[in-house]
Design a protein around this motif. Structure first.
Motif, mmCIF file in Angstrom:
data_model
loop_
_atom_site.group_PDB
_atom_site.id
_atom_site.type_symbol
_atom_site.label_atom_id
_atom_site.label_comp_id
_atom_site.label_asym_id
_atom_site.label_seq_id
_atom_site.Cartn_x
_atom_site.Cartn_y
_atom_site.Cartn_z
ATOM 1 N N ILE A 73 1.180 -1.608 -0.042
ATOM 2 C CA ILE A 73 0.199 -0.104 0.183
ATOM 3 C C ILE A 73 0.738 1.093 0.039
ATOM 4 O O ILE A 73 1.702 1.441 1.040
ATOM 5 C CB ILE A 73 -0.699 0.231 1.443
ATOM 6 N N MET A 74 0.806 2.072 -0.968
ATOM 7 C CA MET A 74 1.513 3.277 -1.480
ATOM 8 C C MET A 74 0.827 4.322 -1.325
ATOM 9 O O MET A 74 -0.567 4.848 -1.341
ATOM 10 C CB MET A 74 2.176 3.144 -2.887
ATOM 11 N N ASN A 75 1.443 5.896 -0.612
ATOM 12 C CA ASN A 75 0.899 7.220 -0.393
ATOM 13 C C ASN A 75 2.035 8.286 -0.705
ATOM 14 O O ASN A 75 2.997 7.689 0.232
ATOM 15 C CB ASN A 75 0.587 7.601 1.181
ATOM 16 N N ASP A 76 2.298 8.026 -2.436
ATOM 17 C CA ASP A 76 3.720 8.784 -2.855
ATOM 18 C C ASP A 76 3.123 9.834 -3.433
ATOM 19 O O ASP A 76 2.338 10.473 -3.564
ATOM 20 C CB ASP A 76 4.827 7.374 -3.073
ATOM 21 N N LEU A 77 4.423 9.087 -5.118
ATOM 22 C CA LEU A 77 3.681 9.495 -6.435
ATOM 23 C C LEU A 77 2.210 10.042 -6.417
ATOM 24 O O LEU A 77 1.087 10.476 -6.977
ATOM 25 C CB LEU A 77 4.618 9.664 -7.136
ATOM 26 N N THR A 78 1.775 8.501 -6.436
ATOM 27 C CA THR A 78 0.673 8.136 -6.362
ATOM 28 C C THR A 78 0.091 7.493 -4.860
ATOM 29 O O THR A 78 0.295 7.176 -4.447
ATOM 30 C CB THR A 78 0.289 6.975 -7.431
ATOM 31 N N THR A 79 -1.311 7.928 -4.706
ATOM 32 C CA THR A 79 -2.115 7.108 -3.524
ATOM 33 C C THR A 79 -2.693 5.635 -4.264
ATOM 34 O O THR A 79 -3.818 6.140 -4.891
ATOM 35 C CB THR A 79 -2.768 8.047 -2.848
ATOM 36 N N ILE A 82 -7.044 1.597 -2.395
ATOM 37 C CA ILE A 82 -7.561 1.296 -1.427
ATOM 38 C C ILE A 82 -7.464 2.228 -0.309
ATOM 39 O O ILE A 82 -8.397 2.349 0.808
ATOM 40 C CB ILE A 82 -6.782 -0.195 -0.468
ATOM 41 N N ILE A 83 -6.334 3.315 -0.066
ATOM 42 C CA ILE A 83 -6.463 4.322 0.777
ATOM 43 C C ILE A 83 -7.255 5.362 0.066
ATOM 44 O O ILE A 83 -7.984 6.127 1.173
ATOM 45 C CB ILE A 83 -5.092 4.964 0.804
ATOM 46 N N LEU A 84 -7.167 5.678 -0.977
ATOM 47 C CA LEU A 84 -8.533 7.055 -1.673
ATOM 48 C C LEU A 84 -9.895 6.525 -1.091
ATOM 49 O O LEU A 84 -10.858 6.875 -0.900
ATOM 50 C CB LEU A 84 -8.267 6.702 -3.490
ATOM 51 N N LYS A 85 -9.649 4.922 -1.878
ATOM 52 C CA LYS A 85 -11.741 3.955 -1.847
ATOM 53 C C LYS A 85 -12.457 4.407 0.195
ATOM 54 O O LYS A 85 -12.957 4.936 0.288
ATOM 55 C CB LYS A 85 -11.633 3.090 -1.460
ATOM 56 N N ALA A 86 -11.094 4.320 1.213
ATOM 57 C CA ALA A 86 -11.391 4.071 2.541
ATOM 58 C C ALA A 86 -11.798 5.327 3.109
ATOM 59 O O ALA A 86 -12.674 5.952 3.847
ATOM 60 C CB ALA A 86 -10.337 4.012 3.001
ATOM 61 N N LEU A 99 -1.474 12.106 4.997
ATOM 62 C CA LEU A 99 -0.600 10.943 4.992
ATOM 63 C C LEU A 99 0.805 10.715 4.955
ATOM 64 O O LEU A 99 1.184 11.871 4.009
ATOM 65 C CB LEU A 99 -1.285 9.331 4.920
ATOM 66 N N PRO A 100 1.969 10.774 5.562
ATOM 67 C CA PRO A 100 3.379 10.632 4.768
ATOM 68 C C PRO A 100 3.837 9.812 3.074
ATOM 69 O O PRO A 100 2.469 9.292 3.385
ATOM 70 C CB PRO A 100 3.662 10.063 6.404
ATOM 71 N N ARG A 101 4.084 10.085 3.178
ATOM 72 C CA ARG A 101 4.728 9.152 2.037
ATOM 73 C C ARG A 101 5.516 7.970 1.814
ATOM 74 O O ARG A 101 6.177 8.051 3.076
ATOM 75 C CB ARG A 101 5.816 10.197 0.805
ATOM 76 N N ALA A 102 4.977 7.387 1.837
ATOM 77 C CA ALA A 102 5.094 5.743 3.083
ATOM 78 C C ALA A 102 4.534 4.998 2.142
ATOM 79 O O ALA A 102 4.246 4.430 0.830
ATOM 80 C CB ALA A 102 4.987 5.966 3.990
ATOM 81 N N GLU A 103 5.259 3.073 1.617
ATOM 82 C CA GLU A 103 5.049 2.780 1.194
ATOM 83 C C GLU A 103 5.005 1.487 2.054
ATOM 84 O O GLU A 103 5.693 0.961 3.185
ATOM 85 C CB GLU A 103 6.264 1.713 0.629
ATOM 86 N N VAL A 104 4.021 1.045 2.423
ATOM 87 C CA VAL A 104 4.074 -0.677 3.798
ATOM 88 C C VAL A 104 4.108 -1.903 3.278
ATOM 89 O O VAL A 104 2.460 -1.754 1.798
ATOM 90 C CB VAL A 104 2.555 -0.351 4.578
ATOM 91 N N TRP A 105 4.533 -3.147 3.289
ATOM 92 C CA TRP A 105 4.124 -4.191 2.675
ATOM 93 C C TRP A 105 3.619 -5.088 3.796
ATOM 94 O O TRP A 105 4.222 -5.084 4.465
ATOM 95 C CB TRP A 105 5.508 -4.942 2.208
ATOM 96 N N THR A 106 2.979 -5.649 3.198
ATOM 97 C CA THR A 106 2.049 -6.954 4.059
ATOM 98 C C THR A 106 2.714 -8.204 3.393
ATOM 99 O O THR A 106 1.550 -8.693 2.759
ATOM 100 C CB THR A 106 0.331 -6.455 3.992
ATOM 101 N N ASN A 107 3.289 -8.731 4.461
ATOM 102 C CA ASN A 107 3.399 -9.872 3.677
ATOM 103 C C ASN A 107 3.294 -11.420 5.444
ATOM 104 O O ASN A 107 3.304 -11.458 6.251
ATOM 105 C CB ASN A 107 4.846 -10.077 3.970
ATOM 106 N N PRO A 108 3.106 -12.653 4.379
ATOM 107 C CA PRO A 108 2.175 -13.432 6.127
ATOM 108 C C PRO A 108 3.822 -13.114 6.961
ATOM 109 O O PRO A 108 4.871 -12.988 6.404
ATOM 110 C CB PRO A 108 3.076 -14.779 4.824
ATOM 111 N N GLY A 109 3.814 -13.003 8.281
ATOM 112 C CA GLY A 109 3.893 -13.023 9.018
ATOM 113 C C GLY A 109 5.025 -12.058 9.663
ATOM 114 O O GLY A 109 6.200 -11.610 10.194
#
Length: 141
Positions: A73-79, A82-86, A99-109
């Protein structure tokens, strides 16, 4: 002729714990000076629903890095949509600026975040034993 069976993603392990951590991180970073706490909580809830749907489509507990880009999930050059819809669902305006300019990776564990201020991704969640994870490469505190 031997035909390989069609690959079906593993659905046996839920992504809910990882998604919860990731959504809480995004909600905690929301610039809230003019938002009610109920609006931020609703944003987090809708974000979780969107993230869980995305994760279920590409959740591979046996190969956690597989599909990582799809689940990020990213909020950087583009958003991220999922963030926009929420934000749209709860009526939050200017979410990209809140929101900060960031990227979050959600991986198993594992859940990691990389912000524009940091050089390396930071671990938000890991179900691996502490001795198994390398942590940071620096001893500076």
């Amino acid at each position: 002729q031997v035909v390989a069976p069609e690959f079906v993603p593993t659905q046996s392990t839920s992504c809910s714990q990882e998604v919860k951590v990731a959504a809480q991180w995004w909600a905690s970073k929301m610039r809230q000076h003019d938002l009610a706490q109920s609006e931020v909580s609703a944003f987090e809830s809708y974000l979780r629903m969107g993230m869980e749907a995305r994760c279920q489509a590409a959740w591979y507990p046996d190969t956690p890095e597989r599909g990582s880009g799809h689940r990020s999930i990213m909020n950087d050059l583009t958003t991220d949509p999922i963030i926009l819809k929420a934000a749209n669902t709860v009526g939050t305006r200017d979410v990209q600026l809140r929101l900060p300019r960031a990227e979050v990776w959600t991986n198993p564990g594992q859940v990691k975040v990389k912000t524009e201020e940091s050089r390396w991704a930071e671990s938000l969640f890991s179900d691996a034993p502490a001795s198994a994870s390398s942590g940071s490469s620096s001893d500076d505190e």
